[in-house]
Design a protein around this motif. Structure first.
Motif, PDB file in Angstrom:
ATOM      1  N   ILE A  23      -7.625 -16.232  26.067  1.00  0.00           N
ATOM      2  CA  ILE A  23      -7.378 -15.185  24.992  1.00  0.00           C
ATOM      3  C   ILE A  23      -8.074 -15.572  23.731  1.00  0.00           C
ATOM      4  O   ILE A  23      -8.229 -14.695  22.757  1.00  0.00           O
ATOM      5  CB  ILE A  23      -6.005 -14.602  25.051  1.00  0.00           C
ATOM      6  CG1 ILE A  23      -5.040 -15.635  24.618  1.00  0.00           C
ATOM      7  CG2 ILE A  23      -5.700 -14.031  26.179  1.00  0.00           C
ATOM      8  CD1 ILE A  23      -3.836 -15.122  24.314  1.00  0.00           C
ATOM      9  N   CYS A  24      -8.234 -16.992  23.723  1.00  0.00           N
ATOM     10  CA  CYS A  24      -8.959 -17.741  22.413  1.00  0.00           C
ATOM     11  C   CYS A  24     -10.189 -16.964  22.030  1.00  0.00           C
ATOM     12  O   CYS A  24     -10.708 -17.246  20.909  1.00  0.00           O
ATOM     13  CB  CYS A  24      -8.743 -19.150  22.254  1.00  0.00           C
ATOM     14  SG  CYS A  24      -7.034 -19.683  22.593  1.00  0.00           S
ATOM     15  N   ALA A  25     -10.760 -16.451  23.327  1.00  0.00           N
ATOM     16  CA  ALA A  25     -12.144 -16.136  22.997  1.00  0.00           C
ATOM     17  C   ALA A  25     -12.119 -14.778  21.838  1.00  0.00           C
ATOM     18  O   ALA A  25     -13.202 -14.789  21.131  1.00  0.00           O
ATOM     19  CB  ALA A  25     -12.805 -15.571  24.120  1.00  0.00           C
ATOM     20  N   ALA A  26     -11.123 -14.373  21.921  1.00  0.00           N
ATOM     21  CA  ALA A  26     -10.943 -13.056  20.933  1.00  0.00           C
ATOM     22  C   ALA A  26     -10.509 -13.363  19.477  1.00  0.00           C
ATOM     23  O   ALA A  26      -9.979 -12.723  18.797  1.00  0.00           O
ATOM     24  CB  ALA A  26     -10.052 -11.973  21.498  1.00  0.00           C
ATOM     25  N   LEU A  27     -10.367 -14.523  19.347  1.00  0.00           N
ATOM     26  CA  LEU A  27      -9.599 -15.169  18.025  1.00  0.00           C
ATOM     27  C   LEU A  27     -10.661 -15.308  17.092  1.00  0.00           C
ATOM     28  O   LEU A  27     -11.755 -15.967  17.201  1.00  0.00           O
ATOM     29  CB  LEU A  27      -9.050 -16.424  18.218  1.00  0.00           C
ATOM     30  CG  LEU A  27      -8.034 -17.018  17.670  1.00  0.00           C
ATOM     31  CD1 LEU A  27      -6.711 -15.802  17.414  1.00  0.00           C
ATOM     32  CD2 LEU A  27      -7.483 -18.331  17.668  1.00  0.00           C
ATOM     33  N   ALA A  69     -21.317 -12.280  22.594  1.00  0.00           N
ATOM     34  CA  ALA A  69     -21.710 -13.583  22.674  1.00  0.00           C
ATOM     35  C   ALA A  69     -23.214 -13.900  22.560  1.00  0.00           C
ATOM     36  O   ALA A  69     -23.837 -13.152  23.336  1.00  0.00           O
ATOM     37  CB  ALA A  69     -21.171 -14.454  23.687  1.00  0.00           C
ATOM     38  N   GLY A  70     -23.933 -14.494  21.748  1.00  0.00           N
ATOM     39  CA  GLY A  70     -25.380 -14.717  21.799  1.00  0.00           C
ATOM     40  C   GLY A  70     -26.309 -13.708  21.063  1.00  0.00           C
ATOM     41  O   GLY A  70     -27.257 -13.818  21.101  1.00  0.00           O
ATOM     42  N   THR A 122     -10.075  -5.243  24.655  1.00  0.00           N
ATOM     43  CA  THR A 122     -11.042  -4.683  24.084  1.00  0.00           C
ATOM     44  C   THR A 122     -11.721  -5.777  23.364  1.00  0.00           C
ATOM     45  O   THR A 122     -12.958  -5.945  23.331  1.00  0.00           O
ATOM     46  CB  THR A 122     -10.822  -3.577  23.117  1.00  0.00           C
ATOM     47  OG1 THR A 122      -9.920  -2.646  23.513  1.00  0.00           O
ATOM     48  CG2 THR A 122     -12.125  -2.723  22.617  1.00  0.00           C
ATOM     49  N   LEU A 123     -11.109  -6.574  22.364  1.00  0.00           N
ATOM     50  CA  LEU A 123     -11.430  -7.771  21.769  1.00  0.00           C
ATOM     51  C   LEU A 123     -12.180  -8.603  22.712  1.00  0.00           C
ATOM     52  O   LEU A 123     -13.183  -9.299  22.284  1.00  0.00           O
ATOM     53  CB  LEU A 123     -10.459  -8.101  20.926  1.00  0.00           C
ATOM     54  CG  LEU A 123      -9.755  -7.298  19.775  1.00  0.00           C
ATOM     55  CD1 LEU A 123      -8.769  -8.021  19.215  1.00  0.00           C
ATOM     56  CD2 LEU A 123     -10.749  -7.478  18.812  1.00  0.00           C
ATOM     57  N   LEU A 124     -11.495  -8.902  24.000  1.00  0.00           N
ATOM     58  CA  LEU A 124     -12.196  -9.885  24.912  1.00  0.00           C
ATOM     59  C   LEU A 124     -13.404  -9.605  25.163  1.00  0.00           C
ATOM     60  O   LEU A 124     -14.373 -10.311  25.406  1.00  0.00           O
ATOM     61  CB  LEU A 124     -11.105 -10.224  25.980  1.00  0.00           C
ATOM     62  CG  LEU A 124      -9.866 -11.039  25.561  1.00  0.00           C
ATOM     63  CD1 LEU A 124      -8.884 -11.287  26.560  1.00  0.00           C
ATOM     64  CD2 LEU A 124     -10.341 -12.641  25.214  1.00  0.00           C
TER      65      LEU A 124
END
Ligand SMILES: [Zn+2]
Length: 389
Positions: free
Chosen positions: A96-100, A299-300, A290-292
């Motif tokens: 879940i850190c990807a959405a941080l 990304a990119g 949704t954030l994830l």
């Protein structure tokens, strides 16, 4: 849970598909071995034409679709495994850190919010330990108002409303200043009403009547209809099943009063009744999927999820998370601000001031509303204000 169940179902399907595929593939391999054995027997016969035999074997294998069948069964199995993989990903989001997003948080304030949350919820022992471990200095001041609040709440839960009534009486002036006299009066009466009903159930009609005489006086004018209903209850003490006033005996009245008391008490403390920490965590959990997704999609790309100032999609969290009215201009799609307020056109359509000024090109020149044929001038438009809900 629902997602985990779906993943388990997919896993069952994979097991079944694997068994079927294995047994069908075995059949195919048997056929293939049979063909090869047959060909081998023919080749080993004297004078055999090896090339023709090999061609024949090839044709036979192709004609019976043996290789194609094996490929098909394997493909089916792969399809099922793929589906299982997706279901597992859905059931267990690992990172879940990807959405941080990088936000500078003031740890001191966060610690205080957590401590206040624990005290507000009445978790004093946990709160004390947390305060000690986090090294919060003003913990006594943080805790004190909630200790008093929970002492009263405990009594309400034990069906004793006297401490709540005493609190309402002691804070009457401040309550009236923030809520208005009518609302405070109604709150006090609800406390007396419940005390009367409790008295009626536990001590009988004579005691209840005595309580009514002593307490209902100041509410005669504003609450007469309700007082009459309460008097009606006296006639049904022995026949509660036949009472048209059964709603007055609902156990939920106690939790309603407890909630209302908490709200009033937190209001005077300058705190929201719902813990701000709980609200923030609940809103975050709702927004997380949704954030994830956004983090993966963006990304990119040139507009980076971690650095973009505004999310490219709106996050709808539902009405319980709406605390202020918001207006987004239908022309510029921007949210209104005090410098760029929503403006009401005479036709009833609303645009933000900046959009309106761009369309109007002057204060007195008439222009057409972008949403209907009506004409307006900038001078005839009025700024509108939304009250907070
Ligand atoms: Zn219009």
């Amino acid at each position: 849970m629902e997602n985990i169940d779906l993943a388990l179902k997919e896993a069952e399907k994979v097991v079944k598909r694997q068994r079927a595929s294995a047994s069908k593939t075995d059949d195919c391999l048997d056929k293939l071995i049979q063909e090869v054995a047959e060909a081998r027997k023919q080749i080993s016969a004297p004078g055999a034409n090896v090339n023709a035999m090999m061609r024949g074997l090839n044709e036979n294998v192709n004609k019976r679709d043996i290789i194609k069948d094996i490929a098909d069964y394997t493909k089916e199995l792969h399809g099922a495994v793929n589906k299982l993989g997706k279901a597992v990903d859905k059931a267990f989001v690992q990172d879940i850190c990807a959405a941080l997003r990088p936000v500078q948080l003031d740890e001191g304030i966060i610690d205080q919010v957590i401590a206040e949350h624990l005290y507000q919820q009445g978790n004093f022992t946990v709160g004390d330990t947390f305060v000690e471990e986090a090294g919060i200095s003003n913990s006594a001041a943080l805790k004190k108002p909630y200790t008093a609040m929970h002492a009263v709440l405990k009594q309400i839960i034990a069906h004793n409303l006297q401490p709540a009534l005493k609190w309402a009486n002691e804070h009457q002036e401040r309550l009236i200043a923030s809520n208005g006299e009518v609302a405070v009066h109604a709150f006090e009466f609800r406390l007396h009403r419940l005390q009367f009903l409790h008295c009626l159930q536990t001590a009988g009609p004579a005691k209840a009547l005595e309580y009514a005489r002593a307490s209902f006086g100041p509410y005669q004018e504003s609450e007469m209809a309700e007082i009459q209903r309460l008097m009606g209850c006296l006639c049904f003490v022995r026949r509660p099943g036949a009472s048209p006033y059964a709603d007055l005996m609902a156990p939920s009245l106690w939790s309603d009063v407890a909630r209302e008391y908490s709200r009033q008490c937190c209001g005077l403390l300058g705190q929201a009744c719902e813990s701000p920490l709980l609200v923030a965590v609940a809103a975050g959990s709702l927004a997380l999927p949704t954030l994830l997704k956004l983090a993966t999609v963006m990304a990119g790309q040139t507009q980076d999820f971690l650095t973009c100032s505004q999310l490219p999609v709106e996050l709808e969290l539902g009405r319980q998370f709406v605390f202020h009215s918001v207006f987004a201009c239908p022309v510029s799609r921007e949210q209104s601000t005090p410098d760029n307020p929503p403006m009401l056109l005479p036709c009833g359509h609303v645009l933000c001031k900046v959009s309106l000024q761009k369309i109007a090109k002057g204060n007195v020149r008439p222009f057409k509303c972008p949403y209907c044929p009506a004409e307006a001038t900038l001078n005839s438009c009025r700024a509108i204000f939304f009250p907070d809900i």
